[in-house]
Every structure is written in C-alpha cells, then in structure tokens.
Design an enzyme around this catalytic site. Sequence first.
Site, PDB file in Angstrom:
ATOM      1  N   ASN A   8      -1.947 -13.727 -38.506  1.00  0.00           N
ATOM      2  CA  ASN A   8      -2.394 -15.115 -38.545  1.00  0.00           C
ATOM      3  C   ASN A   8      -1.764 -15.807 -39.755  1.00  0.00           C
ATOM      4  O   ASN A   8      -1.937 -15.362 -40.896  1.00  0.00           O
ATOM      5  CB  ASN A   8      -3.922 -15.158 -38.626  1.00  0.00           C
ATOM      6  CG  ASN A   8      -4.470 -16.563 -38.462  1.00  0.00           C
ATOM      7  OD1 ASN A   8      -3.972 -17.505 -39.053  1.00  0.00           O
ATOM      8  ND2 ASN A   8      -5.515 -16.701 -37.660  1.00  0.00           N
ATOM      9  N   ARG A  19       1.208 -28.719 -51.556  1.00  0.00           N
ATOM     10  CA  ARG A  19       2.247 -29.576 -52.114  1.00  0.00           C
ATOM     11  C   ARG A  19       3.037 -30.192 -50.963  1.00  0.00           C
ATOM     12  O   ARG A  19       3.073 -29.656 -49.861  1.00  0.00           O
ATOM     13  CB  ARG A  19       3.215 -28.768 -52.996  1.00  0.00           C
ATOM     14  CG  ARG A  19       2.585 -28.149 -54.226  1.00  0.00           C
ATOM     15  CD  ARG A  19       2.286 -29.198 -55.282  1.00  0.00           C
ATOM     16  NE  ARG A  19       1.853 -28.587 -56.530  1.00  0.00           N
ATOM     17  CZ  ARG A  19       0.588 -28.301 -56.826  1.00  0.00           C
ATOM     18  NH1 ARG A  19      -0.368 -28.546 -55.936  1.00  0.00           N
ATOM     19  NH2 ARG A  19       0.276 -27.770 -57.991  1.00  0.00           N
ATOM     20  N   HIS A  44      -4.056 -21.310 -35.823  1.00  0.00           N
ATOM     21  CA  HIS A  44      -5.229 -22.081 -35.416  1.00  0.00           C
ATOM     22  C   HIS A  44      -5.008 -23.525 -35.856  1.00  0.00           C
ATOM     23  O   HIS A  44      -5.365 -23.899 -36.971  1.00  0.00           O
ATOM     24  CB  HIS A  44      -6.500 -21.513 -36.059  1.00  0.00           C
ATOM     25  CG  HIS A  44      -7.759 -22.150 -35.587  1.00  0.00           C
ATOM     26  ND1 HIS A  44      -8.979 -21.500 -35.627  1.00  0.00           N
ATOM     27  CD2 HIS A  44      -8.019 -23.368 -35.057  1.00  0.00           C
ATOM     28  CE1 HIS A  44      -9.917 -22.296 -35.154  1.00  0.00           C
ATOM     29  NE2 HIS A  44      -9.357 -23.443 -34.818  1.00  0.00           N
ATOM     30  N   ARG A  46      -5.968 -26.908 -36.371  1.00  0.00           N
ATOM     31  CA  ARG A  46      -7.181 -27.723 -36.361  1.00  0.00           C
ATOM     32  C   ARG A  46      -6.822 -29.209 -36.265  1.00  0.00           C
ATOM     33  O   ARG A  46      -5.705 -29.603 -36.599  1.00  0.00           O
ATOM     34  CB  ARG A  46      -8.002 -27.439 -37.616  1.00  0.00           C
ATOM     35  CG  ARG A  46      -8.528 -26.002 -37.643  1.00  0.00           C
ATOM     36  CD  ARG A  46      -9.293 -25.708 -38.916  1.00  0.00           C
ATOM     37  NE  ARG A  46      -9.770 -24.317 -38.913  1.00  0.00           N
ATOM     38  CZ  ARG A  46     -10.889 -23.901 -38.332  1.00  0.00           C
ATOM     39  NH1 ARG A  46     -11.674 -24.783 -37.721  1.00  0.00           N
ATOM     40  NH2 ARG A  46     -11.244 -22.641 -38.373  1.00  0.00           N
ATOM     41  N   HIS A  51      -4.378 -26.643 -42.040  1.00  0.00           N
ATOM     42  CA  HIS A  51      -3.674 -25.360 -42.153  1.00  0.00           C
ATOM     43  C   HIS A  51      -2.340 -25.503 -41.420  1.00  0.00           C
ATOM     44  O   HIS A  51      -1.425 -26.123 -41.915  1.00  0.00           O
ATOM     45  CB  HIS A  51      -4.525 -24.232 -41.564  1.00  0.00           C
ATOM     46  CG  HIS A  51      -5.848 -24.054 -42.240  1.00  0.00           C
ATOM     47  ND1 HIS A  51      -6.979 -23.674 -41.555  1.00  0.00           N
ATOM     48  CD2 HIS A  51      -6.221 -24.206 -43.527  1.00  0.00           C
ATOM     49  CE1 HIS A  51      -7.993 -23.585 -42.413  1.00  0.00           C
ATOM     50  NE2 HIS A  51      -7.558 -23.910 -43.608  1.00  0.00           N
ATOM     51  N   GLU A  76      -5.142 -20.280 -31.255  1.00  0.00           N
ATOM     52  CA  GLU A  76      -6.590 -20.347 -31.100  1.00  0.00           C
ATOM     53  C   GLU A  76      -7.098 -21.718 -31.511  1.00  0.00           C
ATOM     54  O   GLU A  76      -6.475 -22.419 -32.314  1.00  0.00           O
ATOM     55  CB  GLU A  76      -7.273 -19.246 -31.919  1.00  0.00           C
ATOM     56  CG  GLU A  76      -7.006 -19.284 -33.404  1.00  0.00           C
ATOM     57  CD  GLU A  76      -7.670 -18.127 -34.149  1.00  0.00           C
ATOM     58  OE1 GLU A  76      -8.082 -18.344 -35.310  1.00  0.00           O
ATOM     59  OE2 GLU A  76      -7.761 -17.039 -33.584  1.00  0.00           O
ATOM     60  N   THR A 106     -13.995 -22.205 -41.212  1.00  0.00           N
ATOM     61  CA  THR A 106     -13.393 -21.110 -40.456  1.00  0.00           C
ATOM     62  C   THR A 106     -14.319 -20.759 -39.306  1.00  0.00           C
ATOM     63  O   THR A 106     -15.493 -21.153 -39.292  1.00  0.00           O
ATOM     64  CB  THR A 106     -13.159 -19.885 -41.367  1.00  0.00           C
ATOM     65  OG1 THR A 106     -12.435 -18.892 -40.641  1.00  0.00           O
ATOM     66  CG2 THR A 106     -14.470 -19.298 -41.863  1.00  0.00           C
ATOM     67  N   HIS A 200     -11.330 -11.340 -37.886  1.00  0.00           N
ATOM     68  CA  HIS A 200     -12.042 -12.022 -38.967  1.00  0.00           C
ATOM     69  C   HIS A 200     -12.392 -11.024 -40.059  1.00  0.00           C
ATOM     70  O   HIS A 200     -13.115 -10.058 -39.837  1.00  0.00           O
ATOM     71  CB  HIS A 200     -13.305 -12.748 -38.504  1.00  0.00           C
ATOM     72  CG  HIS A 200     -13.503 -14.053 -39.232  1.00  0.00           C
ATOM     73  ND1 HIS A 200     -12.929 -15.243 -38.825  1.00  0.00           N
ATOM     74  CD2 HIS A 200     -14.171 -14.342 -40.362  1.00  0.00           C
ATOM     75  CE1 HIS A 200     -13.259 -16.207 -39.662  1.00  0.00           C
ATOM     76  NE2 HIS A 200     -14.007 -15.688 -40.598  1.00  0.00           N
ATOM     77  N   ASP A 201     -11.863 -11.266 -41.242  1.00  0.00           N
ATOM     78  CA  ASP A 201     -12.160 -10.486 -42.447  1.00  0.00           C
ATOM     79  C   ASP A 201     -11.844  -9.003 -42.283  1.00  0.00           C
ATOM     80  O   ASP A 201     -12.534  -8.144 -42.851  1.00  0.00           O
ATOM     81  CB  ASP A 201     -13.618 -10.692 -42.875  1.00  0.00           C
ATOM     82  CG  ASP A 201     -13.890 -12.122 -43.316  1.00  0.00           C
ATOM     83  OD1 ASP A 201     -12.925 -12.805 -43.723  1.00  0.00           O
ATOM     84  OD2 ASP A 201     -15.043 -12.572 -43.235  1.00  0.00           O
ATOM     85  N   GLY A 223      -5.502 -12.675 -40.830  1.00  0.00           N
ATOM     86  CA  GLY A 223      -4.837 -13.676 -41.649  1.00  0.00           C
ATOM     87  C   GLY A 223      -5.180 -13.580 -43.119  1.00  0.00           C
ATOM     88  O   GLY A 223      -4.331 -13.280 -43.958  1.00  0.00           O
TER      89      GLY A 223
END
Length: 248
Positions: A8, A19, A44, A46, A51, A76, A106, A200-201, A223
């Site tokens: 990810n 920046r 992902h 958004r 991101h 996703e 998230t 996730h995590d 990710g």
Amino acid sequence: MPAKLSVNLNAVAMLRNRRDLPWPSVTALGRIALAAGAHGLTVHPRPDQRHIRFSDLPDLRALIDDAFPEAEFNIEGYPTGEFLDLVERTEPEQVTLVPDDPAQATSDHGWPFERQGNFLRPIVARLKKRGMRVSLFCDPDASQREIEAARDTGADRVELYTGPYGGCHDDPAKCAIELQKLDKTAALAQAAGLGVNAGHDLTVANLPGLVRAVPNLAEVSIGHGLTADALEHGMARTVGRFLKALEG
C-alpha cells in the site's frame, strides 16, 4: 503457497504531499517494491486526495502494465460515483470496497453486510462486469449471517480488518483472542466460497501468527508498517522481510 503481498503506497504519498515537490516518488517506490518481489500495489484514493492523488493512478497502472504485467493493482475506497468512475477508468485487477466516511483518518471497521447488502449488490455487479475482482472490508468477528450476506452481494473475497490484532502488539493474551476471531471469520468466509484477504497494522512481527491462524489467506495489503520499516531498511529489503514473514 504463502499469501501474496500487496504494498500500500498511501503512506508514501502522504509524505510526498507534505511539500509541493515530486518526491518521494510513489511510482518509483512502487517499482522498487515490485522488483523486490511484491505481488501488487494498493492505493486508497480518498475524495480529498490527502494521500494518493487521482493523477497517480494512470502512472501506477502504466508501471504494472509495462514493467510488471504479472502484478496486480488493488484500489480500495468507498463506492461513491466518483470512485466508481475512477476505478473503471483505471481498470485495477481488484477493487476493495470499504465503508469509510470521507473524513475518517483510516479504515477502522467492516461493512454491515446484512444491512447494506442491497446497496452493495449492484455495485459489485457493476465492477465484476468490467472484469474486476471485488473484495469487501470485513470485521474480524463477523457472524455467519453477516458472512452469508457478504457472499450474497456477489463479491469474490472479503478483506479481514486486522487493526485490533495489530493494536495489541504488546499484549500476547489479547493477540491470541484476536487471532481466534480472525480464524473463525476466515473459516466462515471460506466455507461460504469467499476468498480471504487481510489488512491493517500488519508487521513483520505479527504476520507469522496471522498466516498460521488463517492458512488459506490469499493476500495481505500492508502500508503503514511496511513504509515505516522501509525508512529503516530501504524498500527492497523491507519487501523481502515481509515476504519472509508471510512464510509463517
């Protein structure tokens, strides 16, 4: 066969977006990850593009098509009209639908499949008609009725939300409880004919426990933990470390 690794790139994009500069390059780091053995890339996008930017998607699609045709692109997001148009233009191999509010930092919960099955069904059909595999974000302790409702949407897979498991990294007893939940939900999904992804995590430290608990895991999307490791070890070495961890 070990689960496939999809890297990810959202955390890389978030760092770049601090920046008005083109580095770190999302595409360049995606190339390094794929060259090191990652099986695919995940993004992902958004609505606020905080991101991944919409403009990143054609570049990543071209990277895979031109240099790594065996790899997969996974996009996703919450299925707004804008999101669906975006994925139809990009044509990823997999679309992972998540029930996020646009303001969420998230993803942190799965779909209520029984309640929103009628909402998801035509969306799943629309994406599958275009040849995309569809995965639905799923709570780690989903009931059999919820899993059957997920299957009835026509989706191909569920993605287990592993945040609670990742969050108890310093509590072995709680980790064991979370793994039991994931094991049970994965078994229900597989019995219903659904493939099982996870994300996730996830880290080098907790992946072996997960793959032992869910032996038929198809894919993990990672990710934050992977990007954090890449700051220390470099992207190529980090991908190797995660691939090794997926061997259990």
